[in-house]
Enzyme design. Structure first.
Site, PDB file in Angstrom:
ATOM      1  N   SER A  19      67.791  14.201  65.869  1.00  0.00           N
ATOM      2  CA  SER A  19      68.901  13.383  66.340  1.00  0.00           C
ATOM      3  C   SER A  19      68.323  12.327  67.296  1.00  0.00           C
ATOM      4  O   SER A  19      67.111  12.143  67.328  1.00  0.00           O
ATOM      5  CB  SER A  19      69.880  14.308  67.053  1.00  0.00           C
ATOM      6  OG  SER A  19      70.983  13.580  67.468  1.00  0.00           O
ATOM      7  N   GLU A  37      69.555  -1.929  66.243  1.00  0.00           N
ATOM      8  CA  GLU A  37      70.398  -1.800  65.041  1.00  0.00           C
ATOM      9  C   GLU A  37      71.763  -1.278  65.458  1.00  0.00           C
ATOM     10  O   GLU A  37      71.885  -0.646  66.512  1.00  0.00           O
ATOM     11  CB  GLU A  37      69.799  -0.760  64.079  1.00  0.00           C
ATOM     12  CG  GLU A  37      68.550  -1.187  63.399  1.00  0.00           C
ATOM     13  CD  GLU A  37      67.886  -0.028  62.664  1.00  0.00           C
ATOM     14  OE1 GLU A  37      68.546   0.993  62.382  1.00  0.00           O
ATOM     15  OE2 GLU A  37      66.689  -0.158  62.398  1.00  0.00           O
ATOM     16  N   LYS A  75      74.664   1.307  65.496  1.00  0.00           N
ATOM     17  CA  LYS A  75      74.719   2.757  65.277  1.00  0.00           C
ATOM     18  C   LYS A  75      75.963   3.032  64.436  1.00  0.00           C
ATOM     19  O   LYS A  75      77.090   2.997  64.931  1.00  0.00           O
ATOM     20  CB  LYS A  75      74.770   3.495  66.617  1.00  0.00           C
ATOM     21  CG  LYS A  75      74.794   4.992  66.468  1.00  0.00           C
ATOM     22  CD  LYS A  75      74.387   5.632  67.784  1.00  0.00           C
ATOM     23  CE  LYS A  75      74.852   7.043  67.983  1.00  0.00           C
ATOM     24  NZ  LYS A  75      75.111   7.872  66.862  1.00  0.00           N
ATOM     25  N   ASP A 124      78.792   4.817  62.529  1.00  0.00           N
ATOM     26  CA  ASP A 124      79.456   6.090  62.788  1.00  0.00           C
ATOM     27  C   ASP A 124      79.744   6.786  61.461  1.00  0.00           C
ATOM     28  O   ASP A 124      80.856   6.744  60.937  1.00  0.00           O
ATOM     29  CB  ASP A 124      80.752   5.841  63.571  1.00  0.00           C
ATOM     30  CG  ASP A 124      81.242   7.113  64.231  1.00  0.00           C
ATOM     31  OD1 ASP A 124      80.513   8.125  64.192  1.00  0.00           O
ATOM     32  OD2 ASP A 124      82.350   7.091  64.782  1.00  0.00           O
ATOM     33  N   ARG A 178      71.946  16.336  56.959  1.00  0.00           N
ATOM     34  CA  ARG A 178      71.034  16.770  58.011  1.00  0.00           C
ATOM     35  C   ARG A 178      71.111  18.274  58.244  1.00  0.00           C
ATOM     36  O   ARG A 178      70.102  18.929  58.489  1.00  0.00           O
ATOM     37  CB  ARG A 178      71.332  16.041  59.322  1.00  0.00           C
ATOM     38  CG  ARG A 178      70.419  16.568  60.435  1.00  0.00           C
ATOM     39  CD  ARG A 178      70.456  15.716  61.638  1.00  0.00           C
ATOM     40  NE  ARG A 178      71.728  15.831  62.319  1.00  0.00           N
ATOM     41  CZ  ARG A 178      72.103  15.063  63.311  1.00  0.00           C
ATOM     42  NH1 ARG A 178      71.328  14.109  63.711  1.00  0.00           N
ATOM     43  NH2 ARG A 178      73.258  15.228  63.894  1.00  0.00           N
ATOM     44  N   GLU A 233      72.611   6.403  56.767  1.00  0.00           N
ATOM     45  CA  GLU A 233      73.930   6.861  57.170  1.00  0.00           C
ATOM     46  C   GLU A 233      74.932   6.575  56.061  1.00  0.00           C
ATOM     47  O   GLU A 233      75.031   5.443  55.587  1.00  0.00           O
ATOM     48  CB  GLU A 233      74.312   6.064  58.439  1.00  0.00           C
ATOM     49  CG  GLU A 233      75.322   6.712  59.300  1.00  0.00           C
ATOM     50  CD  GLU A 233      74.727   7.789  60.206  1.00  0.00           C
ATOM     51  OE1 GLU A 233      73.514   8.061  60.141  1.00  0.00           O
ATOM     52  OE2 GLU A 233      75.505   8.377  60.971  1.00  0.00           O
ATOM     53  N   TYR A 273      67.934   3.279  57.071  1.00  0.00           N
ATOM     54  CA  TYR A 273      67.253   2.729  58.250  1.00  0.00           C
ATOM     55  C   TYR A 273      65.955   3.443  58.620  1.00  0.00           C
ATOM     56  O   TYR A 273      65.385   3.189  59.667  1.00  0.00           O
ATOM     57  CB  TYR A 273      68.199   2.739  59.460  1.00  0.00           C
ATOM     58  CG  TYR A 273      68.933   4.039  59.686  1.00  0.00           C
ATOM     59  CD1 TYR A 273      68.255   5.203  60.002  1.00  0.00           C
ATOM     60  CD2 TYR A 273      70.323   4.096  59.579  1.00  0.00           C
ATOM     61  CE1 TYR A 273      68.918   6.393  60.206  1.00  0.00           C
ATOM     62  CE2 TYR A 273      71.005   5.291  59.776  1.00  0.00           C
ATOM     63  CZ  TYR A 273      70.299   6.429  60.087  1.00  0.00           C
ATOM     64  OH  TYR A 273      70.951   7.605  60.279  1.00  0.00           O
ATOM     65  N   LYS A 288      75.337   4.553  73.666  1.00  0.00           N
ATOM     66  CA  LYS A 288      76.700   4.878  73.238  1.00  0.00           C
ATOM     67  C   LYS A 288      77.689   3.946  73.933  1.00  0.00           C
ATOM     68  O   LYS A 288      77.686   3.855  75.162  1.00  0.00           O
ATOM     69  CB  LYS A 288      77.033   6.326  73.615  1.00  0.00           C
ATOM     70  CG  LYS A 288      76.269   7.361  72.825  1.00  0.00           C
ATOM     71  CD  LYS A 288      76.997   7.690  71.540  1.00  0.00           C
ATOM     72  CE  LYS A 288      76.835   9.065  71.064  1.00  0.00           C
ATOM     73  NZ  LYS A 288      77.625  10.114  71.489  1.00  0.00           N
ATOM     74  N   CYS A 300     106.008  29.780  83.159  1.00  0.00           N
ATOM     75  CA  CYS A 300     105.832  29.275  81.799  1.00  0.00           C
ATOM     76  C   CYS A 300     106.987  28.327  81.440  1.00  0.00           C
ATOM     77  O   CYS A 300     108.151  28.668  81.678  1.00  0.00           O
ATOM     78  CB  CYS A 300     105.787  30.444  80.823  1.00  0.00           C
ATOM     79  SG  CYS A 300     105.878  29.932  79.105  1.00  0.00           S
ATOM     80  N   CYS A 323     109.092  30.618  78.444  1.00  0.00           N
ATOM     81  CA  CYS A 323     109.728  31.920  78.703  1.00  0.00           C
ATOM     82  C   CYS A 323     109.965  32.142  80.203  1.00  0.00           C
ATOM     83  O   CYS A 323     110.564  33.125  80.596  1.00  0.00           O
ATOM     84  CB  CYS A 323     108.873  33.048  78.137  1.00  0.00           C
ATOM     85  SG  CYS A 323     107.364  33.336  79.079  1.00  0.00           S
ATOM     86  N   CYS A 367     100.108  31.875  80.404  1.00  0.00           N
ATOM     87  CA  CYS A 367     101.334  32.647  80.312  1.00  0.00           C
ATOM     88  C   CYS A 367     100.888  33.956  79.660  1.00  0.00           C
ATOM     89  O   CYS A 367     100.369  33.953  78.539  1.00  0.00           O
ATOM     90  CB  CYS A 367     102.356  31.937  79.424  1.00  0.00           C
ATOM     91  SG  CYS A 367     103.698  33.027  78.947  1.00  0.00           S
ATOM     92  N   CYS A 379     106.290  35.704  74.654  1.00  0.00           N
ATOM     93  CA  CYS A 379     106.751  34.333  74.928  1.00  0.00           C
ATOM     94  C   CYS A 379     106.983  33.622  73.586  1.00  0.00           C
ATOM     95  O   CYS A 379     106.078  33.561  72.747  1.00  0.00           O
ATOM     96  CB  CYS A 379     105.692  33.593  75.737  1.00  0.00           C
ATOM     97  SG  CYS A 379     106.010  31.826  75.848  1.00  0.00           S
TER      98      CYS A 379
HETATM   99  S1  IVH Z   1      67.694   6.338  63.542  1.00  0.00           S
HETATM  100  C1  IVH Z   1      64.975  10.321  64.097  1.00  0.00           C
HETATM  101  N1  IVH Z   1      69.382   4.397  63.178  1.00  0.00           N
HETATM  102  O1  IVH Z   1      72.972   8.398  64.886  1.00  0.00           O
HETATM  103  C2  IVH Z   1      66.369   9.855  64.039  1.00  0.00           C
HETATM  104  N2  IVH Z   1      70.260   6.589  63.449  1.00  0.00           N
HETATM  105  O2  IVH Z   1      73.105   9.962  67.350  1.00  0.00           O
HETATM  106  C3  IVH Z   1      66.482   8.571  63.311  1.00  0.00           C
HETATM  107  N3  IVH Z   1      72.691   6.709  63.263  1.00  0.00           N
HETATM  108  O3  IVH Z   1      71.209  11.180  63.708  1.00  0.00           O
HETATM  109  C4  IVH Z   1      67.825   8.045  63.418  1.00  0.00           C
HETATM  110  N4  IVH Z   1      73.043   4.581  62.868  1.00  0.00           N
HETATM  111  O4  IVH Z   1      72.852   9.949  62.096  1.00  0.00           O
HETATM  112  C5  IVH Z   1      69.234   5.715  63.382  1.00  0.00           C
HETATM  113  N5  IVH Z   1      70.766   2.579  62.793  1.00  0.00           N
HETATM  114  C6  IVH Z   1      70.613   3.880  62.991  1.00  0.00           C
HETATM  115  C7  IVH Z   1      71.714   4.744  63.022  1.00  0.00           C
HETATM  116  C8  IVH Z   1      71.491   6.104  63.276  1.00  0.00           C
HETATM  117  C9  IVH Z   1      73.609   5.760  63.012  1.00  0.00           C
HETATM  118  C10 IVH Z   1      73.006   8.113  63.505  1.00  0.00           C
HETATM  119  C11 IVH Z   1      72.061   9.099  62.861  1.00  0.00           C
HETATM  120  C12 IVH Z   1      71.474   9.861  64.015  1.00  0.00           C
HETATM  121  C13 IVH Z   1      72.558   9.716  65.041  1.00  0.00           C
HETATM  122  C14 IVH Z   1      72.067   9.988  66.427  1.00  0.00           C
END
Ligand code: IVH
Length: 675
Positions: free
Chosen positions: A88, A119, A121, A123, A142, A178, A230, A318, A412, A415, A430, A435
């Site tokens: 992760s 890059e 991230k 979701d 994963r 992803e 990626y 984040k 509560c 009741c 409670c 209840c």
């Molecule tokens: S690199 C060794 N690049 O975010 C790990 N991860 O919070 C390489 N994720 O597990 C991950 N966009 O599932 C990477 N541009 C991006 C990403 C990305 C989303 C996710 C991925 C990772 C998680 C970590």
């Protein structure tokens, strides 16, 4: 130095945080149904990290801070071992965290200038895809980082993923990325779900995860999943020197690369990128929850290495949760099935991240008191992408003069029984098992999809049947047939509905034990724990006979859950309930087929000691996948002690008790030979 009592409280807090986070991981990674927002998760997670750092003596080897994500829940999908662990990323929440990250990299590499690739991230759900002889061979989720689930057929349905590699590209390749669902397709999917009366997905990520883990690939094809790649695993071996080059090469070879990436020469440039995308993230057609920052020079990756959870060459920034202010109109408590009181806020409706917020959670009484939140206050509320918004603070300068301090409820709300609060817990309860609010909520829980799956019994009907006096507890559900005529005569309830309902009720009697255990609503016994219990004890009678000491020793159980289980089965009302369920002929045995792998270690108990080539958690999961029980203490019931380097006293005890001792290599031979 902290006093003995304080230390005990700290240990307890760490244990509770571990249990809580494990449960949330399970909900998030396995069920794709998180029950808390990302920000609440992060808050608790960071608290655990801090406490474990401060009190390393209480840190556990299988703490969620030391493992990637758990995959205890049995899946129908085949398990696949990752050739390279799927890690992760560590998190950054502010500029300072990024500066620290940059400094650490400079220190380890000895370089004073580092270039980074930023890059988005995405979701979604991370996955890995392997090509052999230029053909897509295997794709996996994963999972726990070591073992994922086979999603090859489903990934082949994703149009943007090549099935065959270009003839002038490498022959063998593993790439990771992803899988995601666009915002538009997510909305369409939820509209469909609604039409079919199926549960809605909380967000695109959960929808993507749920879709990818479907057994039926035609469902996947319909859901329009997409993927960004990626990570090229062996890039350096294949002669690629930088991450930016990797992205270009992948794009040239028909892989879908997110085009928003940028090469930055300093943390200030990284910060500018973050600021830009934080502002425009809502305009993107897919969800992002942050920015990933990666060292560009691949030749430094080896020296930077990994922690046991994440590489040191990357970090995930984040985004903070979206917030806004509004007026707090009312504070009111509600009671859950375990009797736990939750305080809620009624708010002046306000728009936030695409929805109108009218209610938010205030968690517990202490939460409100600590923040001195008062009715009439202007408050800041936060919504972290999904589900329940929360009130975070009051805007003190806007407070009205005559405002009144909040006081916890003493009774509560349903009741009116006196509420109880144990000294070191934040929650009030409670404790009246009769209840009506608790009864109704426990009935709703009992019938829910992941419990006994009697979804034909809708919340409204349950409430009606309770009111009419036909149901007093969950066992009465199995007596509803006695009210056949009365139910058919009820408004909106015809003969057909009744027949469907009674078939569902009948079918639920055959559910495997873990469902029943979860459905009973024993405090602290979530789905994951129910499964651990069912696997370990096989029958309800065995579990009911089990002493606290034995329960507390099982991995994933521990003292808090063990106490709760023992208390539950000691209670006279619960005993009566179990007898009624038995008379109604419910199945009390564990019948779920655990995995497609052979259960070669079924009925065997392993203890692990010493340092092995991978984490203890890794080996515990591996053994459990093969049907073993894994405990912490050597006894005459232990089948094998798995030893690594510097094993300590467990080895002596095993020798004394004549327990078989094996090392990692011998274990692998056992597995290979099918024991
Ligand atoms: S690199 C060794 N690049 O975010 C790990 N991860 O919070 C390489 N994720 O597990 C991950 N966009 O599932 C990477 N541009 C991006 C990403 C990305 C989303 C996710 C991925 C990772 C998680 C970590």
């Amino acid at each position: 130095m902290a006093k003995k009592e304080d230390l005990r409280a700290i240990k307890q807090e760490i244990d509770q945080l571990i249990n809580k986070i494990k449960q949330w991981n399970y909900e998030y990674y396995q069920l794709n149904q998180p029950s808390v927002s990302d920000s609440v998760y992060d808050q608790f997670y960071q608290k655990l990290v801090k406490l474990e750092k401060q009190y390393p003596q209480f840190a556990k080897v299988d703490s969620p801070t030391k493992t990637v994500g758990t995959s205890i829940k049995t899946s129908q999908l085949r398990k696949i071992a990752h050739q390279t662990q799927m890690l992760s990323l560590a998190n950054a929440f502010n500029y300072d965290d990024l500066v620290k990250f940059d400094q650490q990299i400079k220190k380890i590499t000895g370089q004073d200038k580092i270039s980074y690739v930023c890059e988005l991230k995405i979701d979604g759900l991370s996955f890995s895809v392997t090509y052999e002889n230029r053909q897509l061979k295997l794709a996996a989720t994963r999972g726990d980082g070591s073992f994922g689930e086979d999603i090859t057929e489903n990934v082949k349905e994703i149009k943007s993923i090549p099935i065959t590699l270009n003839p002038n590209f490498v022959k063998n390749l593993e790439v990771r990325g992803e899988v995601f669902l666009s915002k538009k397709d997510f909305q369409k999917l939820n509209q469909e779900q609604k039409k079919l009366n199926l549960p809605l997905f909380a967000n695109p990520r959960n929808a993507a995860a749920g879709s990818l883990r479907q057994l039926d690939k035609t469902i996947v094809a319909k859901r329009k999943l997409d993927a960004f790649l990626y990570y090229y695993i062996d890039a350096l071996n294949d002669g690629i020197k930088t991450h930016s080059e990797t992205l270009k090469i992948l794009a040239e070879n028909n892989f879908n690369i997110n085009k928003e990436w940028k090469l930055c020469q300093s943390i200030n440039q990284v910060w500018a990128y973050i600021t830009k995308y934080q502002k425009i993230r809502n305009n993107l057609s897919y969800e992002i929850d942050g920015i990933v920052i990666k060292v560009n020079d691949l030749t430094t990756y080896e020296v930077l290495g990994n922690t046991n959870k994440a590489p040191r060459w990357a970090i995930a920034y984040k985004f903070p949760a979206a917030t806004t202010v509004t007026k707090l109109l009312e504070i009111f408590p509600t009671v859950g099935r375990t009797g736990r009181i939750t305080y809620n806020a009624r708010l002046e409706p306000v728009g936030l991240s695409g929805s109108t917020i009218t209610y938010a959670t205030l968690h517990n009484g202490d939460y409100i008191i600590e923040r001195d939140l008062r009715v009439g206050d202007t408050v800041e509320i936060k919504k972290a992408g999904d589900i329940i918004p929360e009130v975070i603070k009051t805007i003190i300068k806007d407070r009205k003069k005559n405002s009144k301090r909040f006081k916890k409820a003493t009774n509560c709300p349903k009741c009116h029984g006196i509420l109880e609060q144990v000294d070191d817990e934040v929650d009030q309860y409670c404790v009246n098992t009769n209840c009506p609010a608790r009864i109704l909520k426990s009935l709703i829980h009992f019938c829910s999809r992941n419990a006994m799956d009697i979804t034909g019994l809708k919340d409204k009907n349950l409430a009606r049947f309770v009111e009419l006096g036909w149901i007093h507890n969950v066992a009465d559900i199995y007596q509803l047939v006695n009210y056949r005529q009365e139910i058919i005569n009820l408004e909106k309830f015809g003969e057909k509905s009744f027949n469907n309902l009674s078939t569902m009720i009948l079918k639920s009697k055959d559910n495997s034990l873990e469902r029943l255990l979860f459905a009973l609503g024993i405090r602290h016994v979530g789905e994951k724990t129910a499964e651990v219990l069912a696997k370990n004890f096989k029958t309800l009678d065995n579990l009911m006979k089990t002493k606290y000491q034995v329960l507390a020793e099982i991995n994933d159980i521990g003292p808090v859950i063990a106490t709760s289980i023992v208390d539950y089965f000691a209670n006279q009302n619960n005993k009566k309930l179990i007898t009624k369920l038995k008379t109604a002929k419910l199945n009390f045995t564990y019948t779920t087929k655990t995995s497609r792998e052979k259960q070669i270690f079924a009925n065997m108990t392993f203890v692990i000691t010493g340092a092995l080539s991978r984490s203890r958690d890794y080996f515990a999961n591996l053994l459990k996948n093969y049907g073993a029980n894994v405990t912490n203490t050597i006894s005459k019931n232990t089948t094998y002690l798995l030893v690594g380097d510097e094993p300590g006293s467990k080895l002596d005890k095993a020798k004394m008790l004549d327990v078989k001792i094996i090392n990692e290599e011998e274990l692998m031979v056992l597995i290979k030979n099918g024991n």
